[in-house]
Design a protein around this motif. Structure first.
Motif, PDB file in Angstrom:
ATOM      1  N   SER A  18     -10.854  23.418 -15.238  1.00 31.91           N
ATOM      2  CA  SER A  18     -12.309  23.625 -15.187  1.00 31.91           C
ATOM      3  C   SER A  18     -12.923  23.103 -13.881  1.00 31.91           C
ATOM      4  CB  SER A  18     -12.972  22.916 -16.378  1.00 31.91           C
ATOM      5  OG  SER A  18     -12.650  21.533 -16.378  1.00 31.91           O
ATOM      6  N   ASP A  19     -12.196  22.245 -13.162  1.00 29.54           N
ATOM      7  CA  ASP A  19     -12.712  21.706 -11.899  1.00 29.54           C
ATOM      8  C   ASP A  19     -12.339  22.591 -10.699  1.00 29.54           C
ATOM      9  OD1 ASP A  19     -10.096  19.322 -11.011  1.00 29.54           O
ATOM     10  OD2 ASP A  19     -10.025  21.140 -12.236  1.00 29.54           O
ATOM     11  N   LYS A  20     -11.750  23.769 -10.993  1.00 29.68           N
ATOM     12  CA  LYS A  20     -11.369  24.702  -9.924  1.00 29.68           C
ATOM     13  C   LYS A  20     -12.337  25.886  -9.928  1.00 29.68           C
ATOM     14  CE  LYS A  20      -7.556  22.256  -9.330  1.00 29.68           C
ATOM     15  NZ  LYS A  20      -7.359  21.392  -8.157  1.00 29.68           N
TER      16      LYS A  20
END
Length: 581
Positions: free
Chosen positions: A43-45
Motif C-alpha cells: 500500500s506504500d507503493k
C-alpha cells in the motif's frame, strides 16, 4: 461407390472459439478480491497501487505505464516484481501483443501465488499461436486443480482448450472426452455462447473422422441455439456451417437458404462495426472541434494583446488558411483518384461478369438443346426397341449432363473464390493419396473410353497446399485429360521432385493436344474461351481459369506442354515448405 461423397467435398468449418482466457467472466470477482487482499502489503507503493487499480478496471495501457514505473524502482521485492510482470503479461495479451505477453509472463516466478493464472494465459497464447503441444502441456498442469485454486478460471474452458488442442493434433480419441466434459459443464452453467462453440467443435471432431451421422446433429444444435443469442458472429458461423453441410448432402436449395442467412448476419455484423466506427469518429471529431475552438480563442487573445503586430498576425492567419485550403484540395484530389480507381475496377469486374454470363448461358443453352434433341431420338427408338441406338443415346445424354454439371460446379467455386467466401487452410499433404482418391471417381469415364490410367506419384512426395482447392484442381485436370483423350488412350499422373522449392505434379494424356496459340491463350490470366471441341463437350475455359486462380492462391505455378495430335502435359508446381504470408 467405395468412396463417400464427403471424401471429395469436405466442408470448411470455422471453429467458434469460446475458450480464450480474455472471455472468462464467471468468478473473476474471486480473483480480484484475492489480488486486493494479498497486495495490501504494498500500500506504500503509489505506482503499484495505480497499476493495480487500472488492471482491475481493465485499462491496459495505463496498467503498462505504471507497472513499468514500478519496475524501474530498484528496491522492488521478488513478489512485487511477480505482480508487475503478471499485470503486464495479461495486459499485453489483451492487446493481442502475444510475443511481449509471453516474455513478461516468463519472468514470473513459479512459486508465485497466482502462477496457475500465468499457466492459463501461457497456454492460451500457445493455442493462439497454433503451438498445440505446448498449450496441452500448460493446460494439463492445471487440469486437476480445484475451483478455489483456479481463482476465476472456468473448468469448462480448460477442458475445452484441451479438446481443441487434441483436435488440431488429430488425436481424436483424446479430444472427444474433453469436449464432452466441457459440454456438460457449459450446460450446467447455461453458457449459451460456450455451448454453440462446443457443439461446433464436437461436430468438426466427428466430421474430421468422416462420422457424418454423428457430426450433423451437433451442427444443427449449434445452429438452433444461435437463434437464442444476439451474437452475430455465432449466428453467422453456424449458418455458414449448415450451408456447407447441406451442400455436401447435395441439398443445394436448402444450402442456398442457409448461405443467404449467413450473408445476412455477416452484413449485420459489418453494419454494427460500421456504427461503432462512425461513433468513434464522431467522438474524435467533436474533440478536435473543441480543440480548434480553444485554439481560436487563444489566437484572439494573443491578437488583442499584440495589436501593434496585427499585420504580422493577419499574414500568419492568411498563410494558415491558405495551407488548409491546399491541404483540403490535395485530400479532395486524392479521394477523387481513389474513387476513379475503384470505378475502373468495378467496370472490369462487371465486364468479366457479363462475359461469363454470356458464355455460360450460351453453353448451357446448347447443352440443354442437345439433350432435348437426344431425348426426342430416345423416345423414337424406344418405340422401335432399338437397344443398340438407345444405349448410344443414353451415353450421349450422360456425357452432356456430366459436362453441364462440371460447368456449374466450377462456376460455384469460381464465384466463392471471387467473393472471398471460400475457406482456405495451407496444410501438409501427401500427393499420392489425394490423386488416388480423386482418380477413383473418374474410373467409370475412363472405362467408357477404354483409357489406361496410371498413378505414378511417389508416395513420399509432400507439398503444402489447401486440400480442398487441390482436389478441385485435380478434378478439372483429370476431367480435361479424359475429355480430350482418344478411345484406347493413356492418362498418367506422376510427380517430379527435382527442385528445392517446388514439387511438380504432372497430368499427362495421349489425346488430341493443342497448337501453340491455344497453349499460350490458356496460360493468360482472366481468359474465358467459348469453344466446343464437339457437340457434347462444354468448353468455356472456366475450369482451367479456376485451376490457375487456386494454384496462384496456393503460392504455386502452372504450365502446359502440348503438341497437336501428340497429347498434353498439365504441370502444377506446389511449395514443399509452408509459404510465407
Amino acid at each position: 461407390m467405395g468412396i463417400k461423397t464427403k471424401a471429395i467435398f469436405f466442408p470448411l468449418f470455422l471453429t467458434i472459439s469460446t475458450l480464450l482466457f480474455s472471455q472468462q467472466k464467471t468468478n473473476t470477482s474471486l480473483f480480484e478480491k484475492e489480488i486486493k487482499k494479498r497486495s495490501t502489503q504494498f500500500s506504500d507503493k503509489p505506482n503499484f497501487n495505480k497499476a493495480q487499480s487500472f488492471y482491475l478496471a481493465k485499462e491496459w495501457d495505463s496498467t503498462l505505464v505504471y507497472t513499468m514505473k514500478q519496475l524501474n524502482v530498484t528496491t522492488n521485492t521478488e513478489e512485487l516484481k511477480n505482480y508487475c510482470h503478471l499485470f503486464r503479461g495479461h495486459s499485453f495479451f489483451q492487446k493481442k501483443t502475444l510475443k511481449e505477453a509471453k516474455r513478461e509472463l516468463s519472468m514470473v516466478s513459479k512459486t508465485f501465488y497466482f502462477y496457475n493464472r500465468v499457466k492459463m494465459i501461457l497456454g492460451t497464447i500457445a493455442l493462439e499461436q497454433s503451438k498445440f503441444k505446448d498449450a496441452t502441456h500448460y493446460f494439463k498442469e492445471i487440469e486437476h486443480l480445484s475451483t478455489y485454486e483456479l481463482y476465476g478460471i472456468k473448468k469448462s474452458n480448460i477442458e475445452h482448450n484441451l479438446g481443441i488442442c487434441y483436435l488440431h493434433l488429430k488425436e481424436f480419441d483424446a479430444a472427444e472426452p474433453y469436449l464432452i466434459k466441457s459440454l456438460k459443464l457449459q450446460e450446467e452453467q447455461k453458457d449459451t455462447l460456450g455451448l454453440i462453440g462446443t457443439y461446433g467443435n464436437i461436430a468438426s471432431l466427428y466430421y474430421e473422422q468422416y462420422k457424418d451421422q454423428q457430426a450433423i446433429p451437433y451442427f444443427e444444435k449449434a445452429y438452433r441455439l444461435s437463434k437464442t443469442t444476439t451474437d452475430y458472429t455465432a449466428k453467422q458461423n453456424t449458418a455458414r456451417n449448415m450451408a456447407v453441410v447441406e451442400e455436401n448432402r447435395k441439398n443445394l436449395s436448402q444450402s442456398l437458404v442457409y448461405r443467404k442467412e449467413y450473408e445476412k448476419w455477416r452484413d449485420s455484423l459489418n453494419d454494427q462495426n460500421k456504427i461503432w466506427e462512425v461513433a468513434e469518429l464522431e467522438k474524435q471529431f467533436a474533440v478536435k472541434q473543441k480543440q480548434k475552438e480553444v485554439q481560436v480563442l487563444q489566437a484572439e487573445n494573443k491578437i488583442k494583446i499584440a495589436e501593434r503586430n496585427g499585420f504580422l498576425y493577419s499574414a500568419i492567419v492568411l498563410l494558415v488558411v491558405l495551407a488548409a485550403g491546399v491541404y483540403f484540395y490535395r485530400e479532395k484530389v486524392k479521394t477523387n483518384a481513389i474513387i476513379t480507381k475503384q470505378k475502373e475496377t468495378l467496370d472490369e469486374l462487371n465486364a468479366t461478369k457479363d462475359k461469363l454470363f454470356s458464355i455460360v448461358s450460351h453453353d448451357l443453352r446448347s447443352s440443354v438443346h442437345a439433350l432435348k434433341t437426344s431425348n426426342t431420338k430416345l423416345v423414337d427408338n424406344l418405340e422401335n426397341k432399338n437397344l443398340e441406338v438407345l444405349d448410344g443415346l443414353l451415353q450421349n445424354n450422360s456425357a452432356i449432363v456430366n459436362g453441364a454439371y462440371n460447368l456449374l460446379d466450377n462456376l460455384l467455386h469460381w464465384a466463392l473464390l471471387q467473393t472471398q467466401q471460400s475457406y482456405f487452410e495451407i496444410t501438409s499433404i501427401r500427393l499420392f493419396f489425394i490423386v488416388e482418391q480423386i482418380a477413383y471417381n473418374y474410373k467409370p469415364l475412363m472405362l467408357e473410353k477404354n483409357i489406361d490410367f496410371k498413378n505414378k506419384v511417389s508416395k513420399s512426395d509432400m507439398v503444402y497446399a489447401d486440400q480442398e482447392s487441390l482436389k478441385i484442381i485435380l478434378r478439372n485436370l483429370i476431367d480435361n485429360a479424359i475429355k480430350f483423350s482418344n478411345p484406347d488412350g493413356e492418362i498418367k499422373i506422376y510427380s517430379r521432385n527435382t527442385d528445392d522449392i517446388y514439387c511438380e505434379l504432372i497430368v499427362e494424356d495421349s489425346g488430341v493436344g493443342m497448337n501453340e496459340n491455344t497453349r499460350l491463350d490458356l496460360l493468360k490470366d482472366s481468359v474465358l474461351l467459348s469453344k466446343k471441341e464437339n457437340e457434347n463437350i462444354i468448353g468455356t475455359g472456366l475450369g482451367l481459369q479456376l485451376c490457375k486462380s487456386m494454384i496462384k492462391k496456393n503460392k504455386g505455378k502452372f504450365s502446359v506442354k502440348s503438341e497437336l495430335g501428340k497429347g498434353t502435359k498439365m504441370i502444377v508446381s506446389l511449395p514443399k515448405t509452408p509459404p510465407n504470408g
